[in-house]
Design a protein around this motif. Structure first.
Motif, PDB file in Angstrom:
ATOM      1  N   GLY A 134       0.818  -1.214   0.000  1.00  0.00           N
ATOM      2  CA  GLY A 134       0.000   0.000   0.000  1.00  0.00           C
ATOM      3  C   GLY A 134       0.847   1.257   0.000  1.00  0.00           C
ATOM      4  N   ARG A 135       1.940   1.224   0.764  1.00  0.00           N
ATOM      5  CA  ARG A 135       2.844   2.381   0.785  1.00  0.00           C
ATOM      6  C   ARG A 135       3.528   2.541  -0.575  1.00  0.00           C
ATOM      7  NH1 ARG A 135       6.329   5.196   4.368  1.00  0.00           N
ATOM      8  NH2 ARG A 135       7.293   6.816   3.094  1.00  0.00           N
ATOM      9  N   ALA A 136       3.907   1.419  -1.177  1.00  0.00           N
ATOM     10  CA  ALA A 136       4.637   1.480  -2.449  1.00  0.00           C
ATOM     11  C   ALA A 136       3.750   2.001  -3.579  1.00  0.00           C
ATOM     12  CB  ALA A 136       5.185   0.100  -2.797  1.00  0.00           C
ATOM     13  N   ILE A 137       2.524   1.490  -3.678  1.00  0.00           N
ATOM     14  CA  ILE A 137       1.663   1.845  -4.807  1.00  0.00           C
ATOM     15  C   ILE A 137       1.244   3.309  -4.757  1.00  0.00           C
ATOM     16  CG2 ILE A 137      -0.552   1.310  -3.723  1.00  0.00           C
ATOM     17  CD1 ILE A 137       0.415   0.294  -7.296  1.00  0.00           C
ATOM     18  N   ALA A 138       1.239   3.897  -3.534  1.00  0.00           N
ATOM     19  CA  ALA A 138       0.804   5.291  -3.387  1.00  0.00           C
ATOM     20  C   ALA A 138       1.973   6.270  -3.369  1.00  0.00           C
ATOM     21  CB  ALA A 138      -0.013   5.454  -2.102  1.00  0.00           C
ATOM     22  N   GLU A 139       3.196   5.781  -3.562  1.00  0.00           N
ATOM     23  CA  GLU A 139       4.387   6.626  -3.446  1.00  0.00           C
ATOM     24  C   GLU A 139       4.637   7.379  -4.752  1.00  0.00           C
ATOM     25  OE1 GLU A 139       8.036   8.250  -3.508  1.00  0.00           O
ATOM     26  OE2 GLU A 139       7.756   6.453  -4.721  1.00  0.00           O
ATOM     27  N   VAL A 140       5.093   8.626  -4.632  1.00  0.00           N
ATOM     28  CA  VAL A 140       5.332   9.436  -5.830  1.00  0.00           C
ATOM     29  C   VAL A 140       6.741  10.022  -5.878  1.00  0.00           C
ATOM     30  CG1 VAL A 140       4.324  11.487  -4.738  1.00  0.00           C
ATOM     31  CG2 VAL A 140       4.478  11.363  -7.229  1.00  0.00           C
ATOM     32  N   GLY A 141       7.281  10.471  -4.736  1.00  0.00           N
ATOM     33  CA  GLY A 141       8.545  11.206  -4.736  1.00  0.00           C
ATOM     34  C   GLY A 141       9.724  10.421  -5.276  1.00  0.00           C
ATOM     35  N   ALA A 142       9.951   9.228  -4.731  1.00  0.00           N
ATOM     36  CA  ALA A 142      11.125   8.448  -5.112  1.00  0.00           C
ATOM     37  C   ALA A 142      11.044   7.976  -6.560  1.00  0.00           C
ATOM     38  CB  ALA A 142      11.288   7.252  -4.166  1.00  0.00           C
ATOM     39  N   VAL A 143       9.870   7.472  -6.975  1.00  0.00           N
ATOM     40  CA  VAL A 143       9.769   6.963  -8.350  1.00  0.00           C
ATOM     41  C   VAL A 143       9.821   8.088  -9.377  1.00  0.00           C
ATOM     42  CG1 VAL A 143       8.541   4.860  -7.724  1.00  0.00           C
ATOM     43  CG2 VAL A 143       7.235   6.921  -8.190  1.00  0.00           C
ATOM     44  N   MET A 144       9.391   9.272  -8.994  1.00  0.00           N
ATOM     45  CA  MET A 144       9.489  10.429  -9.897  1.00  0.00           C
ATOM     46  C   MET A 144      10.956  10.768 -10.144  1.00  0.00           C
ATOM     47  SD  MET A 144       7.743  12.951 -11.504  1.00  0.00           S
ATOM     48  CE  MET A 144       6.235  13.470 -10.651  1.00  0.00           C
ATOM     49  N   MET A 145      11.762  10.765  -9.093  1.00  0.00           N
ATOM     50  CA  MET A 145      13.167  11.140  -9.219  1.00  0.00           C
ATOM     51  C   MET A 145      13.981  10.066  -9.917  1.00  0.00           C
ATOM     52  SD  MET A 145      13.736  12.835  -5.434  1.00  0.00           S
ATOM     53  CE  MET A 145      15.396  13.391  -5.799  1.00  0.00           C
ATOM     54  N   VAL A 146      13.722   8.808  -9.575  1.00  0.00           N
ATOM     55  CA  VAL A 146      14.540   7.713 -10.110  1.00  0.00           C
ATOM     56  C   VAL A 146      14.050   7.273 -11.487  1.00  0.00           C
ATOM     57  CG1 VAL A 146      15.310   5.339  -9.708  1.00  0.00           C
ATOM     58  CG2 VAL A 146      15.129   6.931  -7.790  1.00  0.00           C
ATOM     59  N   GLY A 147      12.720   7.298 -11.689  1.00  0.00           N
ATOM     60  CA  GLY A 147      12.177   6.836 -12.958  1.00  0.00           C
ATOM     61  C   GLY A 147      12.151   7.901 -14.034  1.00  0.00           C
ATOM     62  N   GLY A 148      12.062   9.169 -13.632  1.00  0.00           N
ATOM     63  CA  GLY A 148      12.048  10.241 -14.608  1.00  0.00           C
ATOM     64  C   GLY A 148      10.701  10.498 -15.245  1.00  0.00           C
ATOM     65  N   ASN A 149       9.690   9.687 -14.901  1.00  0.00           N
ATOM     66  CA  ASN A 149       8.323   9.881 -15.408  1.00  0.00           C
ATOM     67  C   ASN A 149       8.292   9.920 -16.934  1.00  0.00           C
ATOM     68  OD1 ASN A 149       5.571  10.119 -14.971  1.00  0.00           O
ATOM     69  ND2 ASN A 149       5.606  12.345 -14.852  1.00  0.00           N
ATOM     70  N   ILE A 150       8.937   8.938 -17.568  1.00  0.00           N
ATOM     71  CA  ILE A 150       9.026   8.878 -19.023  1.00  0.00           C
ATOM     72  C   ILE A 150       7.790   8.177 -19.580  1.00  0.00           C
ATOM     73  CG2 ILE A 150      10.405   8.066 -20.970  1.00  0.00           C
ATOM     74  CD1 ILE A 150      12.812   8.000 -19.030  1.00  0.00           C
ATOM     75  N   ALA A 151       7.105   8.824 -20.511  1.00  0.00           N
ATOM     76  CA  ALA A 151       5.874   8.275 -21.082  1.00  0.00           C
ATOM     77  C   ALA A 151       6.121   6.915 -21.723  1.00  0.00           C
ATOM     78  CB  ALA A 151       5.298   9.248 -22.111  1.00  0.00           C
ATOM     79  N   GLY A 152       5.272   5.948 -21.394  1.00  0.00           N
ATOM     80  CA  GLY A 152       5.373   4.617 -21.976  1.00  0.00           C
ATOM     81  C   GLY A 152       6.509   3.788 -21.443  1.00  0.00           C
ATOM     82  N   HIS A 153       7.235   4.293 -20.459  1.00  0.00           N
ATOM     83  CA  HIS A 153       8.414   3.560 -19.961  1.00  0.00           C
ATOM     84  C   HIS A 153       8.451   3.513 -18.437  1.00  0.00           C
ATOM     85  CE1 HIS A 153      12.297   1.731 -20.039  1.00  0.00           C
ATOM     86  NE2 HIS A 153      12.914   2.783 -19.530  1.00  0.00           N
ATOM     87  N   THR A 154       8.392   4.679 -17.787  1.00  0.00           N
ATOM     88  CA  THR A 154       8.474   4.695 -16.321  1.00  0.00           C
ATOM     89  C   THR A 154       7.350   5.524 -15.699  1.00  0.00           C
ATOM     90  OG1 THR A 154       9.971   6.614 -16.352  1.00  0.00           O
ATOM     91  CG2 THR A 154      10.990   4.425 -16.344  1.00  0.00           C
ATOM     92  N   ARG A 155       6.313   5.781 -16.453  1.00  0.00           N
ATOM     93  CA  ARG A 155       5.233   6.625 -15.940  1.00  0.00           C
ATOM     94  C   ARG A 155       4.204   5.756 -15.216  1.00  0.00           C
ATOM     95  NH1 ARG A 155       3.438  11.299 -19.852  1.00  0.00           N
ATOM     96  NH2 ARG A 155       5.572  11.881 -19.258  1.00  0.00           N
ATOM     97  N   VAL A 156       4.098   5.917 -13.900  1.00  0.00           N
ATOM     98  CA  VAL A 156       3.159   5.143 -13.090  1.00  0.00           C
ATOM     99  C   VAL A 156       1.986   6.035 -12.679  1.00  0.00           C
ATOM    100  CG1 VAL A 156       4.883   3.502 -12.257  1.00  0.00           C
ATOM    101  CG2 VAL A 156       4.531   5.650 -11.027  1.00  0.00           C
ATOM    102  N   MET A 157       1.059   5.476 -11.922  1.00  0.00           N
ATOM    103  CA  MET A 157      -0.177   6.205 -11.629  1.00  0.00           C
ATOM    104  C   MET A 157       0.068   7.499 -10.865  1.00  0.00           C
ATOM    105  SD  MET A 157      -3.139   3.376 -10.879  1.00  0.00           S
ATOM    106  CE  MET A 157      -2.210   2.350  -9.752  1.00  0.00           C
ATOM    107  N   THR A 158       0.869   7.435  -9.811  1.00  0.00           N
ATOM    108  CA  THR A 158       1.060   8.629  -8.989  1.00  0.00           C
ATOM    109  C   THR A 158       1.770   9.739  -9.740  1.00  0.00           C
ATOM    110  OG1 THR A 158       3.055   7.562  -8.106  1.00  0.00           O
ATOM    111  CG2 THR A 158       1.045   7.403  -6.782  1.00  0.00           C
ATOM    112  N   THR A 159       2.803   9.389 -10.501  1.00  0.00           N
ATOM    113  CA  THR A 159       3.539  10.422 -11.239  1.00  0.00           C
ATOM    114  C   THR A 159       2.705  10.977 -12.391  1.00  0.00           C
ATOM    115  OG1 THR A 159       4.605   8.759 -12.666  1.00  0.00           O
ATOM    116  CG2 THR A 159       5.757   9.390 -10.646  1.00  0.00           C
TER     117      THR A 159
END
Length: 232
Positions: A163-188
């Protein structure tokens, strides 16, 4: 505006929009993988701290409890530095990839699972300590027995970590880069689309995210209630 956004979100959900589906599936894959790796690390770690006779046991317990409140952006910053080209893990090429996001979420939720597992194992050991002593079980065999005995309670800890992981935004935004079709998840995606004014997609993803969090918490509460009835 709000009415139109709600209608648009409903339309995306009903039609099963491909982009919406891909984003949701990536979120589930990243968070589920992170929960699995965190469980493989956190459950044995929590059990070891619970059964340890070391003078540092209390310090480890305090450290685990403190780590539960780590700010995600700090975890993201540390992982970013580790995975950057000049970082010690830069050769892995995990930065701006789902693998890097899994790594970040694993670091974020491992202390949560470990701390909850420690308390659960510690409580279970109180009632079984004398029996274990009479059988002459080693610490490792005690750990295995307690992990099995408390498996349903530990499942609640895993659900809390997910539950904590699926709702997390800060870390995955920084590490994943929020790239469309590649690292863009629900929160970002929710954060990005809201800033762009694309409210239908943000609302649709928000509904899915809330539904997932409610489902996870509902499963955790149902499992906890079942355990209480079983042992009541």
């Amino acid at each position: 505006m709000l009415y139109d956004a709600c209608l648009g979100a409903l339309d995306l959900l009903v039609q099963g929009d491909a982009a919406l589906r891909d984003i949701a599936l990536l979120s589930l894959r990243v968070s589920a993988s992170a929960t699995l790796f965190a469980a493989l690390i956190g459950l044995p770690l929590g059990a070891w701290v619970a059964l340890s006779r070391s003078r540092l046991r209390t310090s480890f317990a305090v450290l685990l409890n403190t780590s539960m409140g780590l700010p995600p952006v700090v975890v993201g910053l540390v992982v970013y530095l580790l995975l950057s080209r000049s970082g010690p893990l830069g050769a892995l090429g995990w930065l701006f990839t789902p693998t890097g996001m899994i790594f970040a979420q694993t670091l974020l939720i491992t202390p949560i699972i470990a701390a909850l597992a420690r308390q659960t194992i510690e409580d279970a050991h109180v009632g079984l300590a004398d029996w274990f002593t009479s059988l002459g079980l080693t610490r490792w065999r005690r750990v295995k027995a307690l992990l099995f005995e408390a498996r349903f309670s530990l499942a609640v800890a895993l659900l809390a970590g997910f539950g904590r992981a699926i709702a997390e935004v800060g870390a995955v935004m920084m590490v994943g880069g929020n790239i469309a079709g590649h690292t863009r998840v629900m929160t970002t995606t929710i954060a990005l689309e809201t800033s762009k004014g694309d409210l239908p997609l943000a609302l649709a993803l928000g509904v899915l995210l809330v539904a997932l969090v409610l489902l996870v918490n509902g499963l955790a509460q149902a499992l906890k209630a079942w355990m209480e009835r079983r042992h009541g």
